[in-house]
Scaffold this motif. Structure first.
Motif, PDB file in Angstrom:
ATOM      1  N   GLY A 203      33.842 -15.747 -49.748  1.00 44.43           N
ATOM      2  CA  GLY A 203      32.820 -15.373 -50.721  1.00 44.43           C
ATOM      3  C   GLY A 203      32.595 -16.459 -51.751  1.00 44.43           C
ATOM      4  O   GLY A 203      31.455 -16.765 -52.110  1.00 44.43           O
ATOM      5  N   SER A 204      33.662 -17.069 -52.235  1.00 48.02           N
ATOM      6  CA  SER A 204      33.514 -18.130 -53.231  1.00 48.02           C
ATOM      7  C   SER A 204      32.888 -19.376 -52.606  1.00 48.02           C
ATOM      8  O   SER A 204      32.087 -20.071 -53.240  1.00 48.02           O
ATOM      9  CB  SER A 204      34.850 -18.450 -53.897  1.00 48.02           C
ATOM     10  OG  SER A 204      35.774 -18.979 -52.973  1.00 48.02           O
ATOM     11  N   GLN A 205      33.245 -19.662 -51.355  1.00 49.91           N
ATOM     12  CA  GLN A 205      32.650 -20.809 -50.665  1.00 49.91           C
ATOM     13  C   GLN A 205      31.159 -20.570 -50.399  1.00 49.91           C
ATOM     14  O   GLN A 205      30.346 -21.474 -50.526  1.00 49.91           O
ATOM     15  CB  GLN A 205      33.398 -21.086 -49.351  1.00 49.91           C
ATOM     16  CG  GLN A 205      34.773 -21.675 -49.555  1.00 49.91           C
ATOM     17  CD  GLN A 205      34.718 -23.027 -50.240  1.00 49.91           C
ATOM     18  OE1 GLN A 205      33.908 -23.882 -49.910  1.00 49.91           O
ATOM     19  NE2 GLN A 205      35.575 -23.218 -51.216  1.00 49.91           N
ATOM     20  N   TYR A 206      30.832 -19.344 -50.036  1.00 49.88           N
ATOM     21  CA  TYR A 206      29.434 -18.979 -49.795  1.00 49.88           C
ATOM     22  C   TYR A 206      28.627 -19.156 -51.079  1.00 49.88           C
ATOM     23  O   TYR A 206      27.535 -19.719 -51.071  1.00 49.88           O
ATOM     24  CB  TYR A 206      29.353 -17.537 -49.302  1.00 49.88           C
ATOM     25  CG  TYR A 206      27.961 -17.088 -48.935  1.00 49.88           C
ATOM     26  CD1 TYR A 206      27.480 -17.271 -47.648  1.00 49.88           C
ATOM     27  CD2 TYR A 206      27.127 -16.483 -49.881  1.00 49.88           C
ATOM     28  CE1 TYR A 206      26.200 -16.860 -47.307  1.00 49.88           C
ATOM     29  CE2 TYR A 206      25.852 -16.077 -49.547  1.00 49.88           C
ATOM     30  CZ  TYR A 206      25.389 -16.265 -48.260  1.00 49.88           C
ATOM     31  OH  TYR A 206      24.119 -15.868 -47.930  1.00 49.88           O
TER      32      TYR A 206
ATOM     33  N   ALA B 136      28.158 -22.861 -51.763  1.00 54.99           N
ATOM     34  CA  ALA B 136      27.152 -23.421 -50.861  1.00 54.99           C
ATOM     35  C   ALA B 136      25.745 -23.009 -51.292  1.00 54.99           C
ATOM     36  O   ALA B 136      24.820 -23.821 -51.249  1.00 54.99           O
ATOM     37  CB  ALA B 136      27.421 -22.977 -49.432  1.00 54.99           C
ATOM     38  N   THR B 137      25.600 -21.767 -51.720  1.00 55.67           N
ATOM     39  CA  THR B 137      24.302 -21.288 -52.181  1.00 55.67           C
ATOM     40  C   THR B 137      23.843 -22.063 -53.412  1.00 55.67           C
ATOM     41  O   THR B 137      22.678 -22.466 -53.519  1.00 55.67           O
ATOM     42  CB  THR B 137      24.359 -19.775 -52.487  1.00 55.67           C
ATOM     43  OG1 THR B 137      24.726 -19.086 -51.284  1.00 55.67           O
ATOM     44  CG2 THR B 137      23.027 -19.246 -52.980  1.00 55.67           C
ATOM     45  N   GLU B 138      24.756 -22.319 -54.330  1.00 55.81           N
ATOM     46  CA  GLU B 138      24.428 -23.093 -55.527  1.00 55.81           C
ATOM     47  C   GLU B 138      24.015 -24.517 -55.161  1.00 55.81           C
ATOM     48  O   GLU B 138      23.054 -25.056 -55.709  1.00 55.81           O
ATOM     49  CB  GLU B 138      25.620 -23.106 -56.486  1.00 55.81           C
ATOM     50  CG  GLU B 138      25.872 -21.762 -57.131  1.00 55.81           C
ATOM     51  CD  GLU B 138      27.180 -21.700 -57.908  1.00 55.81           C
ATOM     52  OE1 GLU B 138      27.917 -22.708 -57.965  1.00 55.81           O
ATOM     53  OE2 GLU B 138      27.473 -20.624 -58.458  1.00 55.81           O
ATOM     54  N   LEU B 139      24.743 -25.134 -54.244  1.00 54.50           N
ATOM     55  CA  LEU B 139      24.407 -26.488 -53.800  1.00 54.50           C
ATOM     56  C   LEU B 139      23.031 -26.518 -53.148  1.00 54.50           C
ATOM     57  O   LEU B 139      22.232 -27.428 -53.382  1.00 54.50           O
ATOM     58  CB  LEU B 139      25.468 -27.011 -52.825  1.00 54.50           C
ATOM     59  CG  LEU B 139      26.816 -27.344 -53.446  1.00 54.50           C
ATOM     60  CD1 LEU B 139      27.870 -27.539 -52.353  1.00 54.50           C
ATOM     61  CD2 LEU B 139      26.713 -28.584 -54.318  1.00 54.50           C
ATOM     62  N   TYR B 140      22.750 -25.504 -52.349  1.00 51.04           N
ATOM     63  CA  TYR B 140      21.443 -25.401 -51.694  1.00 51.04           C
ATOM     64  C   TYR B 140      20.338 -25.318 -52.744  1.00 51.04           C
ATOM     65  O   TYR B 140      19.324 -26.009 -52.653  1.00 51.04           O
ATOM     66  CB  TYR B 140      21.414 -24.176 -50.778  1.00 51.04           C
ATOM     67  CG  TYR B 140      20.082 -23.972 -50.109  1.00 51.04           C
ATOM     68  CD1 TYR B 140      19.807 -24.596 -48.898  1.00 51.04           C
ATOM     69  CD2 TYR B 140      19.087 -23.177 -50.686  1.00 51.04           C
ATOM     70  CE1 TYR B 140      18.574 -24.425 -48.282  1.00 51.04           C
ATOM     71  CE2 TYR B 140      17.864 -23.013 -50.075  1.00 51.04           C
ATOM     72  CZ  TYR B 140      17.610 -23.639 -48.877  1.00 51.04           C
ATOM     73  OH  TYR B 140      16.393 -23.483 -48.279  1.00 51.04           O
ATOM     74  N   GLU B 141      20.536 -24.477 -53.736  1.00 50.77           N
ATOM     75  CA  GLU B 141      19.527 -24.300 -54.779  1.00 50.77           C
ATOM     76  C   GLU B 141      19.312 -25.572 -55.598  1.00 50.77           C
ATOM     77  O   GLU B 141      18.235 -25.786 -56.144  1.00 50.77           O
ATOM     78  CB  GLU B 141      19.920 -23.138 -55.695  1.00 50.77           C
ATOM     79  CG  GLU B 141      19.794 -21.797 -54.994  1.00 50.77           C
ATOM     80  CD  GLU B 141      20.383 -20.641 -55.788  1.00 50.77           C
ATOM     81  OE1 GLU B 141      20.999 -20.865 -56.846  1.00 50.77           O
ATOM     82  OE2 GLU B 141      20.225 -19.490 -55.327  1.00 50.77           O
TER      83      GLU B 141
ATOM     84  N   GLU C  30      25.638 -31.082 -48.209  1.00 52.46           N
ATOM     85  CA  GLU C  30      26.929 -30.487 -48.579  1.00 52.46           C
ATOM     86  C   GLU C  30      26.906 -28.971 -48.398  1.00 52.46           C
ATOM     87  O   GLU C  30      27.872 -28.379 -47.904  1.00 52.46           O
ATOM     88  CB  GLU C  30      27.274 -30.841 -50.025  1.00 52.46           C
ATOM     89  CG  GLU C  30      28.706 -30.552 -50.374  1.00 52.46           C
ATOM     90  CD  GLU C  30      29.110 -31.086 -51.733  1.00 52.46           C
ATOM     91  OE1 GLU C  30      30.195 -30.687 -52.193  1.00 52.46           O
ATOM     92  OE2 GLU C  30      28.366 -31.876 -52.342  1.00 52.46           O
ATOM     93  N   ALA C  31      25.804 -28.347 -48.775  1.00 50.21           N
ATOM     94  CA  ALA C  31      25.679 -26.900 -48.593  1.00 50.21           C
ATOM     95  C   ALA C  31      25.771 -26.543 -47.112  1.00 50.21           C
ATOM     96  O   ALA C  31      26.458 -25.595 -46.735  1.00 50.21           O
ATOM     97  CB  ALA C  31      24.360 -26.403 -49.176  1.00 50.21           C
ATOM     98  N   GLY C  32      25.089 -27.309 -46.274  1.00 48.14           N
ATOM     99  CA  GLY C  32      25.104 -27.056 -44.838  1.00 48.14           C
ATOM    100  C   GLY C  32      26.489 -27.163 -44.235  1.00 48.14           C
ATOM    101  O   GLY C  32      26.857 -26.377 -43.364  1.00 48.14           O
ATOM    102  N   GLU C  33      27.268 -28.136 -44.717  1.00 45.63           N
ATOM    103  CA  GLU C  33      28.642 -28.284 -44.223  1.00 45.63           C
ATOM    104  C   GLU C  33      29.463 -27.041 -44.539  1.00 45.63           C
ATOM    105  O   GLU C  33      30.205 -26.542 -43.693  1.00 45.63           O
ATOM    106  CB  GLU C  33      29.305 -29.507 -44.864  1.00 45.63           C
ATOM    107  CG  GLU C  33      28.835 -30.819 -44.301  1.00 45.63           C
ATOM    108  CD  GLU C  33      29.558 -31.993 -44.938  1.00 45.63           C
ATOM    109  OE1 GLU C  33      30.783 -31.891 -45.149  1.00 45.63           O
ATOM    110  OE2 GLU C  33      28.900 -32.991 -45.240  1.00 45.63           O
TER     111      GLU C  33
END
Length: 65
Positions: free
Chosen positions: A6-9, A12-17, A23-26
């Motif tokens: 959950g924390s990784q998700y 990743a969502t923050e990086l995507y935004e 990095e988010a995709g990885e």
């Protein structure tokens, strides 16, 4: 483990935004079947490719001037 996912998700969502699609995709890829991570990983790849294409077109247009 679920809390960790959950924390990784969320990360990743923050990086995507923020537009950090690579990095988010990885991270999404490593999460596997967690939530919609596989779909998000594919979306990151699409956004990366789209950004590269846009940059290429911008450079092409600039060199023509």
């Amino acid at each position: 483990m679920a809390g960790c996912s959950g924390s990784q998700y969320k990360k990743a969502t923050e990086l995507y935004e923020q537009g950090n699609y690579a990095e988010a995709g990885e991270i999404f890829s490593k999460l596997g079947n967690y939530e919609d991570s596989a779909d998000k990983a594919n979306e990151c790849k699409y956004q990366e490719a789209s950004a590269l294409l846009q940059n290429s077109r911008s450079e092409e247009h600039t060199s023509e001037l």
